[in-house]
Design a protein around this motif. Structure first.
Motif, PDB file in Angstrom:
ATOM      1  N   PRO A  70       0.848  -1.255   0.023  1.00  0.00           N
ATOM      2  CA  PRO A  70       0.071  -0.034   0.069  1.00  0.00           C
ATOM      3  C   PRO A  70       0.645   1.337  -0.196  1.00  0.00           C
ATOM      4  O   PRO A  70       2.104   1.131   0.284  1.00  0.00           O
ATOM      5  N   GLU A  71       0.155   2.489  -0.383  1.00  0.00           N
ATOM      6  CA  GLU A  71       0.794   3.510  -0.234  1.00  0.00           C
ATOM      7  C   GLU A  71       1.104   4.315   0.806  1.00  0.00           C
ATOM      8  O   GLU A  71       2.164   4.925   1.026  1.00  0.00           O
ATOM      9  N   ALA A  72       0.472   4.083   1.836  1.00  0.00           N
ATOM     10  CA  ALA A  72       0.653   4.925   3.210  1.00  0.00           C
ATOM     11  C   ALA A  72       2.009   4.693   3.698  1.00  0.00           C
ATOM     12  O   ALA A  72       2.617   5.618   3.909  1.00  0.00           O
ATOM     13  N   PRO A  73       2.471   3.410   3.923  1.00  0.00           N
ATOM     14  CA  PRO A  73       3.768   3.294   4.485  1.00  0.00           C
ATOM     15  C   PRO A  73       4.849   3.713   3.447  1.00  0.00           C
ATOM     16  O   PRO A  73       5.929   4.099   4.123  1.00  0.00           O
ATOM     17  N   LEU A  74       4.644   3.758   1.978  1.00  0.00           N
ATOM     18  CA  LEU A  74       5.812   4.408   1.199  1.00  0.00           C
ATOM     19  C   LEU A  74       5.635   5.616   1.427  1.00  0.00           C
ATOM     20  O   LEU A  74       6.872   6.237   1.429  1.00  0.00           O
ATOM     21  N   ILE A  89      14.764  -3.754   0.299  1.00  0.00           N
ATOM     22  CA  ILE A  89      12.987  -3.394   0.408  1.00  0.00           C
ATOM     23  C   ILE A  89      12.809  -3.059  -1.290  1.00  0.00           C
ATOM     24  O   ILE A  89      13.714  -2.174  -2.071  1.00  0.00           O
ATOM     25  N   PHE A  90      11.662  -3.328  -1.780  1.00  0.00           N
ATOM     26  CA  PHE A  90      11.166  -2.853  -3.120  1.00  0.00           C
ATOM     27  C   PHE A  90      10.130  -1.946  -2.917  1.00  0.00           C
ATOM     28  O   PHE A  90       9.119  -2.612  -2.688  1.00  0.00           O
ATOM     29  N   GLY A  91      10.513  -0.570  -3.442  1.00  0.00           N
ATOM     30  CA  GLY A  91       9.544   0.505  -3.194  1.00  0.00           C
ATOM     31  C   GLY A  91      10.026   1.765  -3.678  1.00  0.00           C
ATOM     32  O   GLY A  91      11.386   1.812  -3.703  1.00  0.00           O
ATOM     33  N   PRO A  92       9.303   2.812  -3.717  1.00  0.00           N
ATOM     34  CA  PRO A  92       9.827   4.148  -3.745  1.00  0.00           C
ATOM     35  C   PRO A  92      10.231   4.684  -2.502  1.00  0.00           C
ATOM     36  O   PRO A  92       9.628   4.351  -1.443  1.00  0.00           O
ATOM     37  N   THR A  93      11.287   5.750  -2.431  1.00  0.00           N
ATOM     38  CA  THR A  93      11.464   6.505  -1.205  1.00  0.00           C
ATOM     39  C   THR A  93      10.299   7.266  -1.165  1.00  0.00           C
ATOM     40  O   THR A  93       9.596   7.500  -1.908  1.00  0.00           O
ATOM     41  N   ARG A  94      10.395   7.922   0.187  1.00  0.00           N
ATOM     42  CA  ARG A  94       9.244   9.118   0.502  1.00  0.00           C
ATOM     43  C   ARG A  94       9.290   9.988  -0.782  1.00  0.00           C
ATOM     44  O   ARG A  94       8.127  10.533  -1.187  1.00  0.00           O
ATOM     45  N   GLU A  95      10.447  10.443  -1.131  1.00  0.00           N
ATOM     46  CA  GLU A  95      10.498  11.593  -1.993  1.00  0.00           C
ATOM     47  C   GLU A  95       9.937  10.992  -3.244  1.00  0.00           C
ATOM     48  O   GLU A  95       9.260  11.922  -3.897  1.00  0.00           O
ATOM     49  N   ALA A  96      10.221   9.996  -3.811  1.00  0.00           N
ATOM     50  CA  ALA A  96       9.708   9.403  -5.074  1.00  0.00           C
ATOM     51  C   ALA A  96       8.146   9.282  -4.900  1.00  0.00           C
ATOM     52  O   ALA A  96       7.481   9.381  -6.009  1.00  0.00           O
ATOM     53  N   ALA A  97       8.000   8.764  -4.035  1.00  0.00           N
ATOM     54  CA  ALA A  97       6.588   8.521  -3.543  1.00  0.00           C
ATOM     55  C   ALA A  97       5.577   9.684  -3.778  1.00  0.00           C
ATOM     56  O   ALA A  97       4.047   9.428  -3.784  1.00  0.00           O
ATOM     57  N   GLN A  98       6.027  10.903  -3.675  1.00  0.00           N
ATOM     58  CA  GLN A  98       5.295  12.068  -3.697  1.00  0.00           C
ATOM     59  C   GLN A  98       4.455  12.146  -5.179  1.00  0.00           C
ATOM     60  O   GLN A  98       3.369  12.878  -5.297  1.00  0.00           O
ATOM     61  N   LEU A  99       4.987  11.354  -5.929  1.00  0.00           N
ATOM     62  CA  LEU A  99       4.183  11.157  -7.218  1.00  0.00           C
ATOM     63  C   LEU A  99       2.746  10.671  -7.143  1.00  0.00           C
ATOM     64  O   LEU A  99       1.985  11.167  -7.661  1.00  0.00           O
ATOM     65  N   GLU A 100       2.802   9.978  -5.947  1.00  0.00           N
ATOM     66  CA  GLU A 100       1.333   9.580  -5.799  1.00  0.00           C
ATOM     67  C   GLU A 100       0.771  10.274  -4.345  1.00  0.00           C
ATOM     68  O   GLU A 100      -0.556  10.614  -4.452  1.00  0.00           O
ATOM     69  N   ASN A 286       0.392   6.217  -9.458  1.00  0.00           N
ATOM     70  CA  ASN A 286       0.494   5.519  -7.954  1.00  0.00           C
ATOM     71  C   ASN A 286       1.905   4.834  -8.112  1.00  0.00           C
ATOM     72  O   ASN A 286       2.525   4.633  -9.181  1.00  0.00           O
ATOM     73  N   CYS A 287       2.495   4.869  -6.956  1.00  0.00           N
ATOM     74  CA  CYS A 287       3.850   4.340  -6.814  1.00  0.00           C
ATOM     75  C   CYS A 287       3.805   2.836  -6.229  1.00  0.00           C
ATOM     76  O   CYS A 287       4.713   2.433  -5.201  1.00  0.00           O
ATOM     77  N   ARG A 288       2.837   2.040  -6.663  1.00  0.00           N
ATOM     78  CA  ARG A 288       2.558   0.792  -6.114  1.00  0.00           C
ATOM     79  C   ARG A 288       1.767   0.042  -6.968  1.00  0.00           C
ATOM     80  O   ARG A 288       1.305   0.428  -8.131  1.00  0.00           O
ATOM     81  N   MET A 289       1.526  -1.348  -6.844  1.00  0.00           N
ATOM     82  CA  MET A 289       0.409  -1.935  -7.646  1.00  0.00           C
ATOM     83  C   MET A 289      -0.806  -1.578  -7.525  1.00  0.00           C
ATOM     84  O   MET A 289      -1.115  -1.042  -6.281  1.00  0.00           O
ATOM     85  N   GLY A 290      -1.806  -1.903  -8.468  1.00  0.00           N
ATOM     86  CA  GLY A 290      -2.901  -1.571  -8.089  1.00  0.00           C
ATOM     87  C   GLY A 290      -3.793  -2.760  -7.463  1.00  0.00           C
ATOM     88  O   GLY A 290      -3.373  -3.891  -7.516  1.00  0.00           O
ATOM     89  N   ASP A 291      -4.805  -2.270  -6.775  1.00  0.00           N
ATOM     90  CA  ASP A 291      -5.575  -3.129  -6.246  1.00  0.00           C
ATOM     91  C   ASP A 291      -7.204  -2.924  -6.771  1.00  0.00           C
ATOM     92  O   ASP A 291      -7.557  -1.741  -6.383  1.00  0.00           O
TER      93      ASP A 291
END
Ligand code: AMP
Ligand code: GLY
Length: 421
Positions: A70-74, A89-100, A286-291
Motif C-alpha cells: 500500500p501507499e501509506a507506508p511508502l 526493500i522494493f518500493g519508492p522512497t518517500r521523495e519518489a512516492a510524492q508522485l502519488e 500511483n507508486c505501487r501495484m493496483g488493487d
C-alpha cells in the motif's frame, strides 16, 4: 529464503501467494495480512504495522527482502528507513512516492516534463477555487492533494457538484491536511487503463496490462470505489499503444524524476485515459501495484517472482524477461454491505471454492473469528477466473463467485465487458 510482504489487502494476498510458489522460498510473512493469508499454510501473518518494528522483525528473522503493497507506508518513508538500516526493500522512497502522495506535486511534475495530462490549477483558497470552477464550467474534476484512500476525487458533472466538492474539501476540511490543497482539472473523456511497470533506478520492466472498474454498479453506474474488478490483459493497450505510453509517459517520468534529483525505484502505475482518437493521457500516478489489478496480473505471471524482485532490488531488471500465461484473467471483487460509504463488518463468509488452475480467490477484508471466516472491510474477496477469452475467464470467475455466500455481498456482473466487445 524468507520474504516479507507489507499490507493486508487482496493485492498483498496475491503477491504473497505468487511469491510462496517459488521453490526458493521457505517462508512468506504478511504484515498484518488478512483471513486468507492466515489460512494459507505457506504464509504467516505478522501483527506488526510500525515500520521501525517491522525492520527489527526483518533483522531478527533474517528476512532477505521486503515488498510493500500500500501507499501509506511508502509515503511515510518505509523504504528510506529500511535502506538506512541496510535492508533490502522494493518500493519508492518517500521523495519518489510524492508522485502519488501529492497530486499537486504530480501535476507540476508532468507539466514541467511535458508528460500528457489534463490541464489544471491548484488552490488552497476556496474563493479562488470557486472562481476557477465558474470560469471553466462543468464537467470538471476536483481532487484532494494528499492521500485520501481513493475517496479524494470528485468527477463533477455539474457546477453545483463542483462547488460542493470545493466546499467539502477546502471549507469543511473533509480530508484534513490531505484536502487543505486541491487540484482542479479538465475533465477527460475516454477509456481508462492501468499501466504498471517495475523500476530499479535504471531499468524499466513493464508488467502485463490491465483495466480496473471503478464504479460500484454494472455499466459503470453508481459511486466511485477502490475498484470492483479488473482484468488482464487490456485489449485497448495494443502493442502500438504500449510503445507510445512507454515513450510519452513512462520513460519521461523516470527520466524527469532523475533530472529532479530523485531516483525512482518501485512500481510505477500510470492511470491512463485514452481518448477516442487514441491519445493516452495520465490521470494519476500511483507508486505501487493496483488493487484489484494485482490479482489478475499475478494469476497470469509464470516467471519466478522472487528472482524478479531480487533483480529489482539489485538494479539488474534488464536481465529479466517476464513470462505470462496467454489466457485472460478476470478478477471480480465481492464487497461488503454498505461499501463504499460504510462497509459492514462481521458477516459470515461461506463457500469459497478450492483453488483450481482456472480459479483462485484472494482475500482482502476478511478475518477468522472463533474459527469462522467473517467480513472485515469494504472489499472482501477477489475471485479470479482464467480462460482463453475474456468471456471464458468471466465464466470461470462468476462460477466461483456464485458459490460464495455472505449477507449483503455486492459485486458487479460485468467485469471485463470492454474486452468482450
Ligand atoms: P484518480 O485517483 O486521480 O485516478 O481518480 C479516480 C478516478 O476518477 C479515475 O480512475 C477516473 O475514473 C476519474 N478521473 C480522475 N481524473 C479525471 C479526469 N481528469 N477526467 C475524467 N475522469 C477522471
Ligand atoms: N485500482 C486502482 C488503484 O489501485 O489505485
Amino acid at each position: 529464503m524468507k520474504i516479507l510482504v507489507v499490507g493486508s489487502g487482496g493485492r498483498e494476498h496475491a503477491l504473497a501467494w505468487k511469491l510462496a510458489q517459488s521453490e526458493r522460498v521457505q517462508m512468506v510473512y504478511v504484515a498484518p495480512g488478512n483471513g486468507g493469508t492466515a489460512a494459507d499454510a505457506r504464509l504467516v501473518n505478522v501483527d506488526i504495522t510500525d515500520p521501525a518494528a517491522l525492520a527489527d522483525f526483518v533483522v531478527a528473522e533474517h528476512i532477505a527482502l521486503t515488498l510493500v503493497g500500500p501507499e501509506a507506508p511508502l509515503a511515510a518513508g518505509i523504504v528510506n528507513l529500511f535502506r538506512s538500516r541496510g535492508l533490502k526493500i522494493f518500493g519508492p522512497t518517500r521523495e519518489a512516492a510524492q508522485l502519488e502522495s501529492s497530486k499537486d506535486f504530480a501535476k507540476a511534475f508532468m507539466q514541467r516534463h511535458g508528460i500528457p495530462t489534463a490541464t489544471y490549477q491548484s488552490f488552497s483558497d476556496a474563493a479562488q477555487a470557486h472562481a476557477y470552477v465558474d470560469a471553466n464550467g462543468a464537467p470538471i474534476v476536483i481532487k484532494a492533494d494528499g492521500l485520501a484512500a481513493g475517496k479524494g476525487v470528485v468527477v463533477a458533472m455539474s457546477l453545483e457538484e463542483a462547488h460542493a466538492a470545493v466546499d467539502h474539501m477546502l471549507s469543511d476540511n473533509a480530508f484534513g491536511d490531505a484536502g487543505a490543497r486541491i487540484v482542479i482539472e479538465e475533465f477527460l473523456a475516454g477509456e481508462e487503463a492501468s499501466f504498471i511497470v517495475m523500476c530499479d533506478g535504471k531499468h524499466v520492466l513493464p508488467m502485463a496490462t490491465s483495466q480496473d472498474h471503478k464504479r460500484l454498479k454494472d455499466q459503470d453506474q453508481g459511486p466511485n470505489t477502490g475498484g470492483m474488478g479488473a482484468y488482464s490483459p487490456a485489449p485497448i493497450v495494443t502493442p502500438a499503444m504500449h510503445a507510445r505510453v512507454m515513450r510519452e509517459i513512462i520513460n519521461p517520468t523516470i527520466q524527469g524524476m532523475a533530472k529532479d534529483g530523485i531516483t525512482f525505484t518501485g512500481f510505477l502505475y500510470a492511470g491512463l485515459m485514452i481518448d477516442a482518437e487514441g491519445n493516452p493521457r495520465t490521470l494519476e500516478f500511483n507508486c505501487r501495484m493496483g488493487d484489484p489489478e494485482t490479482q489478475p496480473i499475478m494469476a497470469r505471471l509464470k516467471s519466478d517472482y522472487v528472482t524478479v524482485l531480487e533483480h529489482a532490488c539489485n538494479g539488474t531488471l534488464d536481465q529479466v524477461e517476464l513470462e505470462w500465461d496467454r489466457r485472460t484473467a478476470v478478477g471480480v471483487v465481492m464487497a461488503a454491505a454498505g461499501y463504499p460509504d460504510s462497509p459492514r463488518k462481521g458477516d459470515v463468509i461461506e463457500g469459497i471454492p478450492v483453488e483450481t488452475p482456472e480459479c483462485v480467490t484472494f482475500h482482502a477484508g476478511t478475518q477468522v473469528v472463533d474459527g469462522k471466516l467473517q467480513t472485515n472491510g469494504g472489499r472482501v474477496l477477489c475471485v479470479v477466473g482464467l480462460g482463453d477469452s475474456v468471456k471464458m475467464a468471466q465464466k470461470q470467475a462468476y462460477e466461483g463467485v456464485d458459490k460464495i455466500r455472505f449477507d449483503g455481498a455486492q459485486f458487479r456482473r460485468d467485469i471485463g465487458w470492454r474486452g468482450v466487445r
